[in-house]
Design a protein around this motif. Structure first.
Motif, mmCIF file in Angstrom:
data_model
loop_
_atom_site.group_PDB
_atom_site.id
_atom_site.type_symbol
_atom_site.label_atom_id
_atom_site.label_comp_id
_atom_site.label_asym_id
_atom_site.label_seq_id
_atom_site.Cartn_x
_atom_site.Cartn_y
_atom_site.Cartn_z
ATOM 1 N N ASN A 32 0.842 -1.194 0.000
ATOM 2 C CA ASN A 32 0.000 0.000 0.000
ATOM 3 C C ASN A 32 0.876 1.243 0.000
ATOM 4 O O ASN A 32 1.518 1.557 1.000
ATOM 5 C CB ASN A 32 -0.924 -0.009 1.217
ATOM 6 C CG ASN A 32 -1.845 1.188 1.261
ATOM 7 O OD1 ASN A 32 -1.911 1.979 0.326
ATOM 8 N ND2 ASN A 32 -2.571 1.324 2.350
ATOM 9 N N LYS A 33 0.892 1.949 -1.129
ATOM 10 C CA LYS A 33 1.646 3.215 -1.249
ATOM 11 C C LYS A 33 0.701 4.328 -1.679
ATOM 12 O O LYS A 33 1.026 5.146 -2.525
ATOM 13 C CB LYS A 33 2.760 3.055 -2.284
ATOM 14 C CG LYS A 33 3.766 1.995 -1.949
ATOM 15 C CD LYS A 33 5.043 2.597 -1.540
ATOM 16 C CE LYS A 33 6.038 1.489 -1.258
ATOM 17 N NZ LYS A 33 7.340 1.976 -1.029
ATOM 18 N N THR A 34 -0.511 4.341 -1.117
ATOM 19 C CA THR A 34 -1.545 5.285 -1.545
ATOM 20 C C THR A 34 -1.655 6.530 -0.672
ATOM 21 O O THR A 34 -2.319 7.475 -1.054
ATOM 22 C CB THR A 34 -2.925 4.601 -1.554
ATOM 23 O OG1 THR A 34 -3.229 4.192 -0.209
ATOM 24 C CG2 THR A 34 -2.958 3.416 -2.495
ATOM 25 N N GLY A 35 -1.058 6.487 0.514
ATOM 26 C CA GLY A 35 -1.247 7.586 1.455
ATOM 27 C C GLY A 35 -2.495 7.399 2.309
ATOM 28 O O GLY A 35 -2.823 8.252 3.129
ATOM 29 N N MET A 36 -3.208 6.285 2.098
ATOM 30 C CA MET A 36 -4.435 5.997 2.837
ATOM 31 C C MET A 36 -4.320 4.605 3.463
ATOM 32 O O MET A 36 -3.465 3.815 3.071
ATOM 33 C CB MET A 36 -5.647 6.010 1.897
ATOM 34 C CG MET A 36 -5.874 7.323 1.183
ATOM 35 S SD MET A 36 -7.239 7.218 -0.020
ATOM 36 C CE MET A 36 -6.417 6.395 -1.387
ATOM 37 N N THR A 37 -5.192 4.304 4.403
ATOM 38 C CA THR A 37 -5.253 2.973 5.002
ATOM 39 C C THR A 37 -6.186 2.103 4.175
ATOM 40 O O THR A 37 -7.326 2.487 3.900
ATOM 41 C CB THR A 37 -5.769 3.050 6.453
ATOM 42 O OG1 THR A 37 -4.874 3.851 7.216
ATOM 43 C CG2 THR A 37 -5.884 1.671 7.080
ATOM 44 N N MET A 38 -5.701 0.920 3.775
ATOM 45 C CA MET A 38 -6.539 -0.030 3.050
ATOM 46 C C MET A 38 -7.318 -0.832 4.090
ATOM 47 O O MET A 38 -6.729 -1.514 4.919
ATOM 48 C CB MET A 38 -5.667 -0.953 2.193
ATOM 49 C CG MET A 38 -6.447 -1.876 1.293
ATOM 50 S SD MET A 38 -5.408 -3.037 0.344
ATOM 51 C CE MET A 38 -4.369 -1.944 -0.597
ATOM 52 N N LYS A 39 -8.640 -0.727 4.035
ATOM 53 C CA LYS A 39 -9.483 -1.401 5.031
ATOM 54 C C LYS A 39 -10.024 -2.732 4.546
ATOM 55 O O LYS A 39 -10.334 -3.606 5.350
ATOM 56 C CB LYS A 39 -10.640 -0.486 5.417
ATOM 57 C CG LYS A 39 -10.160 0.770 6.157
ATOM 58 C CD LYS A 39 -11.311 1.584 6.654
ATOM 59 C CE LYS A 39 -11.914 0.840 7.815
ATOM 60 N NZ LYS A 39 -12.922 1.577 8.545
ATOM 61 N N HIS A 40 -10.172 -2.885 3.230
ATOM 62 C CA HIS A 40 -10.730 -4.111 2.666
ATOM 63 C C HIS A 40 -9.955 -4.474 1.402
ATOM 64 O O HIS A 40 -9.537 -3.595 0.643
ATOM 65 C CB HIS A 40 -12.204 -3.940 2.299
ATOM 66 C CG HIS A 40 -13.041 -3.420 3.419
ATOM 67 N ND1 HIS A 40 -13.459 -4.201 4.473
ATOM 68 C CD2 HIS A 40 -13.533 -2.179 3.659
ATOM 69 C CE1 HIS A 40 -14.171 -3.468 5.301
ATOM 70 N NE2 HIS A 40 -14.223 -2.231 4.834
ATOM 71 N N PHE A 41 -9.808 -5.779 1.174
ATOM 72 C CA PHE A 41 -9.167 -6.245 -0.059
ATOM 73 C C PHE A 41 -9.903 -7.489 -0.546
ATOM 74 O O PHE A 41 -10.171 -8.408 0.223
ATOM 75 C CB PHE A 41 -7.687 -6.576 0.170
ATOM 76 C CG PHE A 41 -7.000 -7.040 -1.089
ATOM 77 C CD1 PHE A 41 -6.544 -6.128 -2.016
ATOM 78 C CD2 PHE A 41 -6.847 -8.390 -1.339
ATOM 79 C CE1 PHE A 41 -5.939 -6.546 -3.184
ATOM 80 C CE2 PHE A 41 -6.242 -8.830 -2.500
ATOM 81 C CZ PHE A 41 -5.786 -7.905 -3.430
ATOM 82 N N TYR A 42 -10.227 -7.479 -1.831
ATOM 83 C CA TYR A 42 -10.945 -8.586 -2.457
ATOM 84 C C TYR A 42 -10.176 -9.056 -3.686
ATOM 85 O O TYR A 42 -9.547 -8.250 -4.376
ATOM 86 C CB TYR A 42 -12.343 -8.135 -2.903
ATOM 87 C CG TYR A 42 -13.162 -7.505 -1.808
ATOM 88 C CD1 TYR A 42 -14.002 -8.275 -1.013
ATOM 89 C CD2 TYR A 42 -13.088 -6.132 -1.563
ATOM 90 C CE1 TYR A 42 -14.756 -7.700 -0.003
ATOM 91 C CE2 TYR A 42 -13.839 -5.546 -0.554
ATOM 92 C CZ TYR A 42 -14.664 -6.325 0.224
ATOM 93 O OH TYR A 42 -15.403 -5.756 1.224
ATOM 94 N N ALA A 43 -10.231 -10.341 -3.965
ATOM 95 C CA ALA A 43 -9.648 -10.907 -5.178
ATOM 96 C C ALA A 43 -10.623 -11.943 -5.716
ATOM 97 O O ALA A 43 -11.015 -12.857 -4.987
ATOM 98 C CB ALA A 43 -8.297 -11.546 -4.899
ATOM 99 N N SER A 44 -11.022 -11.784 -6.952
ATOM 100 C CA SER A 44 -11.938 -12.725 -7.580
ATOM 101 C C SER A 44 -11.392 -13.137 -8.926
ATOM 102 O O SER A 44 -10.805 -12.316 -9.649
ATOM 103 C CB SER A 44 -13.319 -12.085 -7.773
ATOM 104 O OG SER A 44 -13.938 -11.879 -6.536
ATOM 105 N N ARG A 108 -0.860 2.316 -5.829
ATOM 106 C CA ARG A 108 -0.400 3.712 -5.792
ATOM 107 C C ARG A 108 -1.601 4.602 -6.094
ATOM 108 O O ARG A 108 -2.562 4.146 -6.695
ATOM 109 C CB ARG A 108 0.685 3.934 -6.831
ATOM 110 C CG ARG A 108 1.911 3.060 -6.622
ATOM 111 C CD ARG A 108 2.992 3.354 -7.678
ATOM 112 N NE ARG A 108 4.056 2.382 -7.660
ATOM 113 C CZ ARG A 108 5.027 2.319 -6.779
ATOM 114 N NH1 ARG A 108 5.065 3.205 -5.795
ATOM 115 N NH2 ARG A 108 5.964 1.395 -6.848
ATOM 116 N N PRO A 109 -1.515 5.881 -5.687
ATOM 117 C CA PRO A 109 -2.665 6.770 -5.957
ATOM 118 C C PRO A 109 -2.939 6.932 -7.438
ATOM 119 O O PRO A 109 -2.146 6.725 -8.267
ATOM 120 C CB PRO A 109 -2.235 8.085 -5.334
ATOM 121 C CG PRO A 109 -0.837 7.973 -4.919
ATOM 122 C CD PRO A 109 -0.422 6.544 -5.042
#
Length: 109
Positions: A32-44, A108-109
């Protein structure tokens, strides 16, 4: 006789190639290099309309952190769509990621 031997050899190679995808390592470090916290992640699996469950569960990936995820859903598929949802509600979707060929994926953003 030679044609049958060649056909059998080609069939054996195809079987070996197919089993390679089955045995491929599908562990991917999500960075995670977005500057934000990743709260959820999905992979389908690519082509599926259902995101399944949140792989992170109660975990989050803070900015600058890496999280190892096993993307193996038991189907033998290598191509997956990723969806990350951040603390501000923004979602980033990335399509057709080949998890059999990569070991790291960076948001990334």
């Amino acid at each position: 006789m030679i044609a049958r031997t060649t056909a059998a050899a080609c069939a054996a190679l195809l079987l070996l190639a197919g089993s390679g995808a089955q045995a491929a390592n599908r562990h991917v470090d999500i960075v995670n290099k977005t500057g934000m916290t990743m709260k959820h992640f999905y992979a389908s699996s690519t082509g599926t309309d259902d995101w399944e469950e949140d792989i992170l569960g109660r975990d989050v990936i803070e900015d600058g952190e890496t999280f190892d995820i096993n993307i193996d859903d038991g189907s033998g598929a290598c191509r997956f769509d990723f969806k990350a949802v951040f603390d501000n509600g923004k979602a980033l979707v990335r399509k057709s990621i080949n998890v059999c060929e990569i070991s790291t994926f960076t948001y990334r953003p």
